[in-house]
Scaffold this active site. Sequence first.
Site, PDB file in Angstrom:
ATOM      1  CG  PHE A   1      -1.985   0.990   1.244  1.00  0.00           C
ATOM      2  CD1 PHE A   1      -3.068   0.862   0.390  1.00  0.00           C
ATOM      3  CD2 PHE A   1      -1.935   2.082   2.098  1.00  0.00           C
ATOM      4  CE1 PHE A   1      -4.087   1.806   0.388  1.00  0.00           C
ATOM      5  CE2 PHE A   1      -2.957   3.033   2.095  1.00  0.00           C
ATOM      6  CZ  PHE A   1      -4.029   2.880   1.243  1.00  0.00           C
TER       7      PHE A   1
ATOM      8  CG  ASP B   1      -0.661  -2.016   7.248  1.00  0.00           C
ATOM      9  OD1 ASP B   1      -1.802  -2.276   7.674  1.00  0.00           O
ATOM     10  OD2 ASP B   1      -0.374  -0.951   6.680  1.00  0.00           O
TER      11      ASP B   1
ATOM     12  CE1 TYR C   1      -9.561   4.037   6.857  1.00  0.00           C
ATOM     13  CE2 TYR C   1      -8.499   5.102   8.721  1.00  0.00           C
ATOM     14  CZ  TYR C   1      -8.465   4.658   7.414  1.00  0.00           C
ATOM     15  OH  TYR C   1      -7.328   4.843   6.680  1.00  0.00           O
ATOM     16  CE  LYS C   2      -8.353   0.896   5.124  1.00  0.00           C
ATOM     17  NZ  LYS C   2      -6.918   0.724   4.867  1.00  0.00           N
TER      18      LYS C   2
ATOM     19  NE  ARG D   1     -10.592  -1.742  -2.810  1.00  0.00           N
ATOM     20  CZ  ARG D   1     -10.005  -1.157  -1.769  1.00  0.00           C
ATOM     21  NH1 ARG D   1      -8.982  -1.762  -1.168  1.00  0.00           N
ATOM     22  NH2 ARG D   1     -10.426   0.010  -1.315  1.00  0.00           N
TER      23      ARG D   1
HETATM   24  C1  LIG Z   1      -6.136   1.840   4.882  1.00  0.00           C
HETATM   25  C2  LIG Z   1      -4.691   1.546   4.970  1.00  0.00           C
HETATM   26  C3  LIG Z   1      -3.820   2.444   5.595  1.00  0.00           C
HETATM   27  C4  LIG Z   1      -4.364   3.731   6.113  1.00  0.00           C
HETATM   28  O1  LIG Z   1      -3.468   4.558   6.710  1.00  0.00           O
HETATM   29  P1  LIG Z   1      -3.983   5.924   7.389  1.00  0.00           P
HETATM   30  O2  LIG Z   1      -2.801   6.459   8.036  1.00  0.00           O
HETATM   31  O3  LIG Z   1      -5.129   5.577   8.270  1.00  0.00           O
HETATM   32  O4  LIG Z   1      -4.498   6.801   6.283  1.00  0.00           O
HETATM   33  C5  LIG Z   1      -2.490   2.085   5.716  1.00  0.00           C
HETATM   34  N1  LIG Z   1      -2.030   0.912   5.228  1.00  0.00           N
HETATM   35  C6  LIG Z   1      -2.856   0.034   4.601  1.00  0.00           C
HETATM   36  C7  LIG Z   1      -2.325  -1.262   4.091  1.00  0.00           C
HETATM   37  C8  LIG Z   1      -4.207   0.329   4.444  1.00  0.00           C
HETATM   38  O5  LIG Z   1      -5.008  -0.525   3.827  1.00  0.00           O
END
Ligand SMILES: *Cc1c(COP(=O)(O)O)cnc(C)c1O
Length: 410
Positions: A128, A197, A222-223, A369
């Site tokens: 990501f 992560d 938040y997911k 998705r």
């Molecule tokens: C959603 C997501 C993030 C989000 O990071 P924020 O700091 O909350 O914006 C980070 N890494 C991965 C793999 C994600 O899917």
Amino acid sequence: MSNSSNTLAEAHALDRADPLSPLRDRFLLPDGLIYFDGHSLGPLPRLALINQREVVEDQWGRQLIGGWNDAGWIDAPQRVGAKIAELIGAKPHEVIVADSTSVNLFKLIVAASRLSSRGTLLTETDNFHTDRYIASGAAEITGLKLRMVPRAEIQDSLDPDTSLLLLTHVHYGTAERYDMAAVTKAAQEAGALTIWDLCHSTGAVPLQLNRDGVELAVGCGYKYLNGGPGAPSFVYVAEHLQDRLLSPLRGWMGHAAPFDFTTDYVPAPGIDRFLAGTPPILSLAALESAIDTFDGVSMQAVWEKSIALFDLFDRLMAERCPDLVCISPREPSQRGSHIAFRHPNAFEICQALIDQGVIGDFRAPDVIRFGLTPLYLRFEDVWTAVERCAEIADSRSWDQPRFSARRKVT
Ligand SMILES: *Cc1c(COP(=O)(O)O)cnc(C)c1O
């Protein structure tokens, strides 16, 4: 009976047999909307609405500054962390809620880099983007060399110079999942620490961090945890490493005695040192209610329903929308809890689906998705989504200028 009505009857039968179906009432979902975007932003739990009112009106409104002690605000990062620990197979004092995932990644990379004299931070080329961006900044500051290799080459790229391995457990695009125990072990045998992560894993797939030997991790609120837009993130540090790591963000909330106002920084014992500034109480309260919404639900049952939702989605799409090619692994142990499809016009198809009340999302360049979130999705929703997708694909109704306009957030 037509094939469509057969498959609809099948979806209804699956819903009637679903032991998790009553959980849908724990959420406020807009009428007429089918929500397949819980992997980006979970919906509003009823508990969060009730609790938010209390925290705002009774605590902030009436207790004011007294809320830090009297309403337990000051202990919220640890208290909510302990509730997350239960969902991910960790000890209560190994998890703390703070900041965003991006910031927590930075803290862990810099802290962990100081444990070894090795020079390389290894990650996946297709990790990501925030993870790669944060890794590049942290590498610059620590003097580590950032090495990025394709997924298939990760294990063979562990070498005597690898200090840290940074990986996202479930891939945000394809939903591919690493074997957490095996990769962590391979890295340990090569003398490297792994930072996982867990953004697309927490609340989505069963996790056993302690059992799998995981030492460092971050995750998202938040997911799949449904903690609300921009909900704070969490940090996990295995007990045995806690007192050897120092956060580079030495805020007063991570001090051993924040209210002594001493001149020098003295890190708090344990996981508390990963706090930096004042915790966001309203956001923490929403996240806490969202996690309480998992009460009495086993992650194994959630995962079993996710598999069944995937299988139905995959099969119906292959029958009705063969031009959208599934790119998620069919073997459950190798994936997370969303299903992704590739199509040259994925963006327009996604917009046309949203126009029909089916909310999925698009990831550049050509992926659509659908988050499979067993707490509130029905098998009937899968059926409806596929039917609408088939109508859109067969009629090419996606081919209109209004479906190709890109906004700031996709
Ligand atoms: C959603 C997501 C993030 C989000 O990071 P924020 O700091 O909350 O914006 C980070 N890494 C991965 C793999 C994600 O899917």
